[in-house]
Design an enzyme around this catalytic site. Structure first.
Site, PDB file in Angstrom:
ATOM      1  N   ASP A   1       3.594   5.004 -27.072  1.00 46.79           N
ATOM      2  CA  ASP A   1       2.984   4.247 -25.989  1.00 46.79           C
ATOM      3  C   ASP A   1       3.839   3.009 -25.765  1.00 46.79           C
ATOM      4  O   ASP A   1       4.659   2.639 -26.607  1.00 46.79           O
ATOM      5  CB  ASP A   1       1.547   3.887 -26.364  1.00 46.79           C
TER       6      ASP A   1
ATOM      7  N   ASP B   1       3.297   0.505 -18.087  1.00 43.47           N
ATOM      8  CA  ASP B   1       2.393   0.402 -16.950  1.00 43.47           C
ATOM      9  C   ASP B   1       1.526  -0.842 -17.086  1.00 43.47           C
ATOM     10  O   ASP B   1       1.532  -1.518 -18.115  1.00 43.47           O
ATOM     11  CB  ASP B   1       1.522   1.652 -16.843  1.00 43.47           C
TER      12      ASP B   1
ATOM     13  N   CYS C   1     -21.534  17.019 -43.300  1.00 43.85           N
ATOM     14  CA  CYS C   1     -20.187  17.526 -43.055  1.00 43.85           C
ATOM     15  C   CYS C   1     -19.689  18.176 -44.340  1.00 43.85           C
ATOM     16  O   CYS C   1     -20.118  17.798 -45.440  1.00 43.85           O
ATOM     17  CB  CYS C   1     -19.269  16.369 -42.637  1.00 43.85           C
TER      18      CYS C   1
ATOM     19  N   CYS D   1     -16.181  18.649 -44.819  1.00 47.84           N
ATOM     20  CA  CYS D   1     -14.741  18.415 -44.925  1.00 47.84           C
ATOM     21  C   CYS D   1     -14.404  18.072 -46.378  1.00 47.84           C
ATOM     22  O   CYS D   1     -15.307  17.803 -47.186  1.00 47.84           O
ATOM     23  CB  CYS D   1     -14.314  17.299 -43.973  1.00 47.84           C
TER      24      CYS D   1
ATOM     25  N   CYS E   1     -16.221  14.871 -47.634  1.00 44.50           N
ATOM     26  CA  CYS E   1     -17.677  14.926 -47.760  1.00 44.50           C
ATOM     27  C   CYS E   1     -18.134  15.955 -48.789  1.00 44.50           C
ATOM     28  O   CYS E   1     -19.202  15.807 -49.392  1.00 44.50           O
ATOM     29  CB  CYS E   1     -18.297  15.231 -46.403  1.00 44.50           C
TER      30      CYS E   1
END
Length: 541
Positions: free
Chosen positions: A87, A122, A274, A276, A279
């Site tokens: 960015d 930008d 969760c 994952c 977890c």
């Protein structure tokens, strides 16, 4: 650069974006890498999370690590051998009002460090600004975009053209049209972060469509600053292919835990919803008892797993043709998302034009929010624009059986055989149609086509769905010149309203009509009596 779309549903696509450093499968989330604070090392993202691409801030690199990153290249500096997007520092410009770099310096720096995907400097519009300020951001961004092609020196970098305008949708459209005239390989929508933080998802829908409809379909579209599993499906459905976000780390630093339905503080959880790797081996109490830095890293890992799991679910939903159903489920996670889903009614033609005509599986119709999904809209439009009758004088309108296709049933064969025996040649003038939600009228000739042969509707119907179905039937009766019409009534929510409309239209058009229950219609003797009565009415018509 090559972008290949392999699957699509609604305006969402599963695609492959080829870059110098590898292929990105889209939709894709690029986690933001902050060179100063890395709760998850880029190498770990590559090896354990299997990420193909990340994004980092070129302005931060230029101001703090310029010598090292120029010498080593951005891939080696980050220790990431996949695709690196940079960015430009526009976010810092939005937050602080200015940055210490020129647009040309930012472009040249990104080329020198070897960015695979790069962004011009930008000027973000933001969302709470005057129209004059919004116009200035659009004009300045377009000017800088045009200047890029005067001084960029590398052809192996994919450049991103940011679209500005904020909540001024006409400016967003103007920005998109003018930006799309420039040869960028990727386009992006800027300034949506505040909308997402404030759950202004209906405004986000308007912004995305206003920009996306003016961008070439053959090129990918990036939504800056989007990375919460709550809203990714909505953005993909509208045509966004790429996302970037630091939310996984920012929320983790604040002790916030991402879920499918939102974000909660870890101390408010009794259980971890969760499975994952983080977890599966922890409890909320154990996470709270970790040293602050370790808890930060653990929550960041969980949050990133949640985001990437949602991206995979979205891809699979697109492949199976059930992105709308996935979107409806997500919309029930928050009232603002449900409002955004309802906002899609404004853009049903936009979605229909981009959604496949047939799919691998049927559709599920849950409630009135599905009335403006592309399949329903497309069928309604084509029923009245393309379906034509020749020589049909008698309409028999039957409730659609819930468990089978009527045209393959024993009842249908019996009805046709008895009609031929009683009416002879006039049997060809009988037209059998079914009625059901959400499609309204289903001519028997179309029953075996997609999606009419492959859908399941939840009952009871809500009032908006009843009105929608009856309105289609009413229009069908008005626009077709039957001499005789029979309505076999169902026992559901349609019965009362449909009977009223059926009688009203038939009386107004001078059509012989009769309403019958299932018991009064079916059965060999009943059918004989009915066909004899039809024969008499046709003689008098």
């Amino acid at each position: 650069m090559a972008f290949e779309v392999r699957e699509h549903d609604l305006a969402g696509r599963v695609g492959r974006l080829k870059t110098r450093s590898g292929i990105i499968e889209t939709p894709a989330l690029l986690p933001v890498i902050n060179p100063r604070v890395q709760p998850i090392a880029p190498r770990e993202m590559r090896e354990k999370f299997k990420l193909k691409a990340v994004i980092t801030n070129a302005y931060i690199l230029m101001k703090n690590f310029s010598e090292h990153v120029i010498k080593e290249g951005v891939h080696r500096f980050l220790d990431f051998d996949g695709v690196v997007m940079t960015d430009s520092g526009a976010y810092q410009l939005l937050v602080y009002g200015e940055i210490d770099a020129t647009p040309r310096e930012v472009v040249e720096f990104q080329e020198r460090i070897g960015s695979d995907i790069a962004t011009i400097l930008d000027v973000p519009t933001g969302w709470n600004v005057s129209r004059r300020r919004a116009e200035e951001t659009v004009e300045t961004t377009i000017k800088r975009a045009e200047e890029l092609f005067q001084y960029k020196s590398r052809e192996d970098v994919l450049w991103v053209g940011p679209i500005q305008g904020g909540l001024y949708l006409d400016l967003v459209e103007e920005s998109a049209r003018r930006m799309s005239a420039l040869p960028f390989q990727i386009y992006a929508l800027g300034s949506p972060t505040a909308l997402m933080e404030n759950y202004l998802f209906t405004d986000l829908v308007d912004m995305i469509v206003s920009a996306r409809r003016h961008i070439p379909e053959s090129l990918p579209f990036h939504l800056f600053g989007a990375g919460h599993p709550l809203m990714l499906a909505l953005a993909v459905a509208l045509g966004c292919d790429l996302f970037d976000s630091a939310a996984y780390a920012i929320f983790a630093r604040e002790g916030r835990y991402m879920t499918d339905w939102g974000t909660v503080r870890i101390e408010d959880l009794r259980w971890l919803p969760c499975s994952c790797p983080v977890c599966a081996e922890s409890t909320p109490r154990e996470l709270l008892e970790l040293p602050e830095d370790e808890r930060f890293k653990a929550l960041a890992r969980h949050n990133l797993y949640m985001c990437l799991a949602e991206i995979k679910r979205i891809r699979q939903s697109i492949r199976e043709g059930r992105l709308w159903e996935h979107l409806e489920v997500k919309a029930r996670s928050h009232p603002s998302l449900l409002s955004a889903l309802k906002r899609l009614k404004r853009y049903v033609r936009y979605l229909e034009e981009r959604s496949p005509v047939t799919k691998r599986r049927g559709l599920f119709f849950f409630d009135s929010s599905g009335l403006f999904r592309p399949e329903v809209y497309r069928y309604k439009e084509r029923l009245f624009e393309r379906f034509r009758l020749e020589g049909k004088k008698v309409l028999i309108l039957l409730p659609k059986p819930s468990s089978k296709q009527f045209f393959t049933s024993h009842e249908y064969r019996e009805l046709k055989n008895l009609a031929s025996k009683v009416l002879g040649g006039e049997a060809e003038s009988i037209h059998i149609c079914l009625y059901d939600a959400p499609f309204g009228v289903i001519p028997i000739e179309l029953e075996g086509t997609y999606p009419l042969a492959q859908y399941v509707t939840a009952k009871p119907l809500d009032r908006e769905t009843v009105d929608f179905v009856v309105d289609i039937i009413e229009r069908y009766l008005r626009e077709n010149d039957y001499k005789v019409a029979l309505l076999v009534e169902s026992d559901g929510e349609l019965k009362e309203r449909l009977a009223e409309v059926f009688e009203e239209v038939c009386k107004r058009k001078g059509v012989f009509y009769e309403r019958l229950t299932n018991d009064e219609f079916w059965g060999r003797e009943n059918l004989k009596r009915i066909f004899k009565a039809i024969n008499e009415k046709l003689k008098r018509a």
